[in-house]
Design a protein around this motif. Structure first.
Motif, PDB file in Angstrom:
ATOM      1  N   MET A   1      41.836  28.876  43.929  1.00  0.00           N
ATOM      2  CA  MET A   1      40.914  29.672  43.115  1.00  0.00           C
ATOM      3  C   MET A   1      41.620  30.302  41.929  1.00  0.00           C
ATOM      4  O   MET A   1      41.071  30.391  40.831  1.00  0.00           O
ATOM      5  N   LEU A   2      42.873  30.719  42.151  1.00  0.00           N
ATOM      6  CA  LEU A   2      43.632  31.329  41.055  1.00  0.00           C
ATOM      7  C   LEU A   2      43.853  30.316  39.936  1.00  0.00           C
ATOM      8  O   LEU A   2      43.719  30.639  38.751  1.00  0.00           O
TER       9      LEU A   2
ATOM     10  N   SER B   1      40.824  30.014  37.954  1.00  0.00           N
ATOM     11  CA  SER B   1      40.661  31.194  37.112  1.00  0.00           C
ATOM     12  C   SER B   1      41.531  31.095  35.870  1.00  0.00           C
ATOM     13  O   SER B   1      41.108  31.428  34.764  1.00  0.00           O
ATOM     14  N   LEU B   2      42.778  30.650  36.059  1.00  0.00           N
ATOM     15  CA  LEU B   2      43.695  30.538  34.925  1.00  0.00           C
ATOM     16  C   LEU B   2      43.173  29.522  33.920  1.00  0.00           C
ATOM     17  O   LEU B   2      43.235  29.744  32.709  1.00  0.00           O
TER      18      LEU B   2
ATOM     19  N   GLY C   1      43.393  30.746  48.139  1.00  0.00           N
ATOM     20  CA  GLY C   1      43.627  31.692  47.042  1.00  0.00           C
ATOM     21  C   GLY C   1      44.291  31.019  45.857  1.00  0.00           C
ATOM     22  O   GLY C   1      43.923  31.265  44.703  1.00  0.00           O
TER      23      GLY C   1
ATOM     24  N   GLY D   1      34.597  34.240  41.291  1.00  0.00           N
ATOM     25  CA  GLY D   1      35.410  35.125  42.117  1.00  0.00           C
ATOM     26  C   GLY D   1      34.616  36.244  42.762  1.00  0.00           C
ATOM     27  O   GLY D   1      35.173  37.044  43.501  1.00  0.00           O
TER      28      GLY D   1
ATOM     29  N   ALA E   1      33.631  32.664  35.211  1.00  0.00           N
ATOM     30  CA  ALA E   1      34.838  33.149  35.878  1.00  0.00           C
ATOM     31  C   ALA E   1      34.502  34.305  36.813  1.00  0.00           C
ATOM     32  O   ALA E   1      35.015  34.382  37.930  1.00  0.00           O
TER      33      ALA E   1
ATOM     34  N   LEU F   1      40.457  31.136  32.015  1.00  0.00           N
ATOM     35  CA  LEU F   1      41.015  32.097  31.061  1.00  0.00           C
ATOM     36  C   LEU F   1      41.528  31.360  29.821  1.00  0.00           C
ATOM     37  O   LEU F   1      41.298  31.773  28.682  1.00  0.00           O
TER      38      LEU F   1
ATOM     39  N   LEU G   1      33.059  33.345  30.547  1.00  0.00           N
ATOM     40  CA  LEU G   1      33.368  34.643  31.164  1.00  0.00           C
ATOM     41  C   LEU G   1      32.465  34.892  32.373  1.00  0.00           C
ATOM     42  O   LEU G   1      32.931  35.349  33.422  1.00  0.00           O
TER      43      LEU G   1
ATOM     44  N   SER H   1      39.763  36.747  40.954  1.00  0.00           N
ATOM     45  CA  SER H   1      38.819  37.271  41.945  1.00  0.00           C
ATOM     46  C   SER H   1      39.409  38.508  42.618  1.00  0.00           C
ATOM     47  O   SER H   1      40.579  38.535  42.969  1.00  0.00           O
TER      48      SER H   1
ATOM     49  N   LEU I   1      44.522  39.883  48.311  1.00  0.00           N
ATOM     50  CA  LEU I   1      45.323  38.903  49.046  1.00  0.00           C
ATOM     51  C   LEU I   1      46.796  38.936  48.629  1.00  0.00           C
ATOM     52  O   LEU I   1      47.689  38.922  49.481  1.00  0.00           O
TER      53      LEU I   1
END
Lengths: 289, 274, 379
Positions: B248-249, B252-253, B245, B206, B202, B256, B199, A113, A119
């Motif tokens: 969320m990361l 996302s990973l 964060g 975000g 994702a 991916l 895709l 994001s 951040l």
């Protein structure tokens, strides 16, 4: 005979009707969902006439935002251009352990994001971040300043050039470069006389997309900008600030410039695909961004 | 150590790694470091706060619905663009990339202007009780907008490579149009469609710029997770921002990874064809 | 400048592309590396060009270590299989490339480069096409551009990777002759890779037959064809019927037929492998004791040669024989007739009693004598 022909004719008619229905549905969706917002930008910008539009653009903040946007893109795009070429060269001309991991890492910024992209830099360079105290002691500012904007932009636009080049250079293979070597070319001669001419259109294509995103990026730069008018507001941030101040004409006036940039980018992109499609291999790479 | 034939291996790989390390890995390490300082118990506690939970629910739930819609619309548009010839097709094809090219803030205010109660579309929808701008439905509209090109652009090359002789073969073997689609076309398309879906998902999870203008950002109701991070940062709540964060990361990973696996799976067909 | 390869080995993941290869290439020689795909011939060529390096072994040129010289400085002209022409450069620019990238000190003047390129283009019969791009040329023309480009740097050694592989059959034969003449005119040392034996046997002074990373045989085209050194060469070059022989009481038997005295030392019991070429099978219409009775199954006429398919019950196999097409017609050969077959020359290898593998080193050429019953002429 005629008895058999009737249902066949009916089937053909049905199939043609189905086709027309599908095309119309797609057209309708695209018009409603893509064209209408685009039209709305220009309509809102010109709502109070051309004079108000021009006045909104002529404000000094708008000029500062445009200059800052150009500056950030002028730094971020070349950086990612050099990175893209280097990464593509390593990825497509050599075998080494961890290659697949490197490929995934290059793609990573696309799946993060933009807010998180901002951040992480705040956590790194902000007042409470890793390097915050050190930067403060030396009177340097990254967050809420131009370097932060550049870094956040570099992060979100990092994959564009590499992603265009890797599939193309993979498909081209290294034989021409090997031929250049057997003919006595040194490394740079090989690169500038053989490699670069072969990838120039894909490179331009990647730069085009990279630049569009760099100039239009909002989420990541919003986090690191601090929204200091005239100093750290890029064009998209200027749009947001004016919008939040209920200056709709002003917001849409700046937005219409960005929309123009998007249209120019799309046109140039289509032109490149149409003119040099096989040298870009654009379609073979599938989805981008 | 084998000698490399072409020059520049050390230079190019070294530069790429150093650059990636500085621009991507070091900042992400800072986030991981901050998250690890919080500790898992506290992290879960922070994420379980009602407002955070509501934001996460909206971001993921909305993204899921939007990606599903993108899958259906993307399949339709991709099919029409590849299979049919009609005036304006090239223009339409170029236009698919508009959500990629249009800065998200611009898309956000444009969609808001359209769906606001006095907007071109809002003024027709509002009287029927369809509130889109400043409501969760608005979040969905923005997410569909930004995710839609992913599905089309992923599907197009596969649709183009689907030779029509395979369909003709199915027809000569007695399959109906529906059977041909379900048994011949769909199995080849499915992994690609899933890739496009992932895709779009994702991206929607975000997404920030296009959503915040139309969402209205009412806490517990139409507030997305990235916005919450921004607000926490503005309040100097770095711990809370880092916790959200990180969560969320990680998602996302995972997405991916899913995309990578899906692409490997879909390439299986490419090999069979070659 | 003799080039010597000694104990060269190169492994790729899981298989040996080159396995202890030794070879010497004399100045001015025209050498063919011949073998099936995966035999290591291209790897060998790439090592000579400096585009690959061996895991072990040496490559020297008049005693100088060539492996220490990288591809740039080796003065090798390489013609790639798919030519690897620079697609963004014209024919002239392609040919001039190697001269233009030289350091200024040793770079010829513009006029000199232009003159040399002109001369080369004339030599490869491409004058007038200098302004074209590679995509505007036919396959044969591209091949000649690649050759001119390689020759422009005045190499000591010319290497060609499957030079005719991507061309039509007709262009291929014409270019083959032309390349041979060019080699003779320029006096270069030339090494080329091919999987086409006809090409290798027609063009080369010496043929290197390779299989699975090893050299099976090195020799003149005549020697390779007439005295194949290993079972692989027997099967790979030309056509050959494969027979199993029995060794018994000091003699060699093929089915009931005694061919010769056993040429190998003890043990004199066991088996041997033999190859006989179709043209070395003599045929008689009369039944003879020294020979195999056979039934003619088919006669195929391909051009001037008649191919005969013979069913030999005594051996339990089908043999292929050849004779001139006119002769076959004159003699009225027709399917179904019974003939007597006599092998006139065979290449034989004893089978190792322990491993059952043929021993290439113990190869013998057999020329059986059939006493008074020999088929002297067709009757």
């Amino acid at each position: 005979m005629s008895a058999a022909a009737a249902p066949r004719g009916a089937r053909r008619w049905r199939s043609r009707a189905a086709r027309a229905g599908l095309v119309l549905a797609a057209l309708g969706f695209m018009a409603l969902f893509l064209l209408l917002p685009l039209a709305a930008v220009f309509a809102e910008a010109l709502r109070q006439g051309a004079r108000a539009f021009l006045a909104a653009i002529a404000q000094p903040e708008a000029g500062a935002a445009i200059r800052l946007t150009l500056l950030v893109a002028a730094i971020a795009v070349p950086l990612n251009l050099v990175f893209g070429v280097a990464a593509a060269w390593a990825m497509t001309r050599f075998e080494f352990p961890g290659k697949a991991l490197l490929g995934a890492l290059i793609d990573l910024p696309f799946s993060v994001s933009p807010v998180i992209a901002g951040l992480v830099y705040v956590l790194l360079f902000g007042a409470q971040g890793w390097f915050g105290p050190w930067l403060a002691a030396h009177g340097l500012q990254v967050i809420f300043a131009v370097p932060g904007l550049v870094l956040a932009t570099v992060f979100v636009t990092l994959p564009f050039v590499a992603r265009e080049l890797i599939p193309l250079m993979q498909a081209q293979g290294g034989e021409e470069e090997e031929a250049a070597r057997t003919l006595g070319a040194n490394g740079w001669q090989m690169f500038f006389r053989v490699t670069l001419p072969n990838i120039r259109w894909a490179l331009l294509y990647g730069v085009l997309l990279c630049n569009a995103r760099a100039m239009g990026e909002f989420g990541a730069v919003s986090v690191v900008s601090g929204h200091i008018r005239g100093l750290t507001t890029t064009m998209p941030l200027e749009v947001e600030m004016r919008y939040n101040e209920y200056d709709y004409v002003g917001a849409f006036a700046v937005a219409s410039l960005l929309a123009l940039l998007a249209l120019v980018t799309l046109a140039a992109k289509s032109l490149l695909e149409w003119r040099y499609g096989h040298e870009i291999a654009a379609r073979a790479t599938g989805a981008r961004r | 150590m084998r000698r490399r034939i072409l020059p520049g291996f050390g230079l190019s790989l070294g530069y790429a790694l150093a650059y990636l390390g500085l621009v991507v890995l070091l900042p992400l390490a800072a986030l991981a470091w901050k998250a690890s300082a919080i500790g898992p118990g506290q992290l879960l506690h922070l994420l379980a706060a009602p407002r955070t939970l509501a934001a996460l629910k909206l971001s993921f739930g909305g993204a899921l619905l939007a990606a599903l819609a993108d899958g259906a619309i993307g399949l339709l548009v991709g099919w029409v663009l590849v299979r049919y010839r009609f005036p304006g097709r090239r223009l339409l094809d170029a236009l698919v990339d508009l959500p990629f090219a249009l800065p998200t803030a611009v898309a956000g205010i444009a969609l808001t202007a359209l769906y606001a109660p006095n907007g071109w579309l809002g003024r027709w929808l509002e009287p029927h009780g369809l509130k889109i701008a400043y409501a969760p439905a608005g979040v969905l509209v923005a997410m569909v907008f930004v995710g839609f090109p992913f599905v089309v652009r992923t599907l197009q090359p596969v649709l183009e490579s689907l030779e029509s002789d395979v369909e003709e073969a199915a027809t000569t073997l007695g399959a109906t149009r529906a059977q041909t689609f379900l048994r011949v076309i769909a199995p080849v398309l499915l992994p690609t469609l899933l890739t496009g879906f992932a895709l779009a998902l994702a991206r929607a999870v975000g997404e920030y710029g296009s959503v915040i203008f139309i969402a209205g950002n009412l806490p517990m109701k139409s507030e997305i997770a990235p916005l919450l991070i921004v607000q926490q940062l503005e309040e100097f709540d770095y711990t809370g921002a880092a916790a959200l964060g990180t969560a969320m990361l990680l998602v996302s990973l995972l997405l991916l990874l899913a995309v990578t696996l899906l692409q490997r799976w879909s390439r299986r067909w490419a090999e069979v064809r070659a | 400048m003799t080039i010597e390869l000694a104990r060269l080995s190169r492994r790729f993941a899981g298989f040996a592309a080159l396995d202890e290869v030794n070879l010497a290439i004399a100045p001015g020689e025209f050498v063919a590396l011949l073998g099936p795909s995966g035999s290591g011939k291209t790897t060998l060529l790439r090592i000579l060009a400096g585009l690959d390096y061996p895991d072990a072994g040496t490559v020297t040129q008049d005693g100088r270590d060539l492996l220490a010289v990288d591809a740039r400085a080796r003065k090798v002209g390489l013609v790639f299989q798919h030519y690897a022409l620079f697609r963004h450069l014209t024919v002239t620019e392609n040919v001039a490339f190697g001269l233009r990238v030289r350091p200024r000190r040793v770079r010829p003047s513009r006029a000199e480069i232009a003159a040399r390129v002109d001369k080369l283009l004339r030599r490869v019969q491409l004058d007038g096409l200098g302004d074209r791009y590679p995509s505007q040329l036919s396959g044969g023309q591209r091949q000649r551009v690649a050759l001119a480009r390689a020759l422009a740097v005045e190499p000591d050694l010319l290497l060609l990777d499957e030079p005719f592989g991507a061309l039509d059959a007709q262009v291929r034969v014409a270019l083959r002759r032309w390349l041979r003449h060019l080699h003779e005119e320029l006096g270069l040392t030339t090494v080329f890779v091919t999987h086409d034996q006809e090409e290798a046997l027609e063009l080369a002074d010496r043929v290197v037959v390779m299989n699975r990373g090893r050299i099976e045989q090195v020799g003149t085209p005549e020697a390779i064809y007439q005295q194949p050194a290993t079972p692989f060469v027997c099967e790979f070059i030309g056509k050959a019927n494969r027979l199993t022989l029995r060794r018994r009481n000091g003699a060699l038997y093929a089915g009931p037929l005694r061919l010769d005295a056993d040429p190998w030392p003890a043990p004199q019991e066991g088996a041997a492998l033999a190859y006989v070429r179709p043209e070395h099978l003599a045929l008689s219409a009369t039944a003879l004791e020294d020979g195999w009775p056979a039934r003619l199954r088919h006669v195929y006429l391909s051009g001037s040669i008649a191919h005969l398919e013979l069913e030999v019950e005594a051996l339990g196999q089908v043999l292929e024989a050849e004779m001139g097409g006119e002769e076959a017609q004159r003699r009225g050969l027709h399917p179904g007739m019974t003939l007597t077959v006599q092998p006139r020359a065979l290449t034989a290898f004893p089978l190792d009693p322990a491993s059952g593998e043929p021993e290439a080193a113990a190869r013998r050429t057999l020329r059986p004598h059939y006493g008074q019953a020999t088929v002297a002429r067709w009757r």
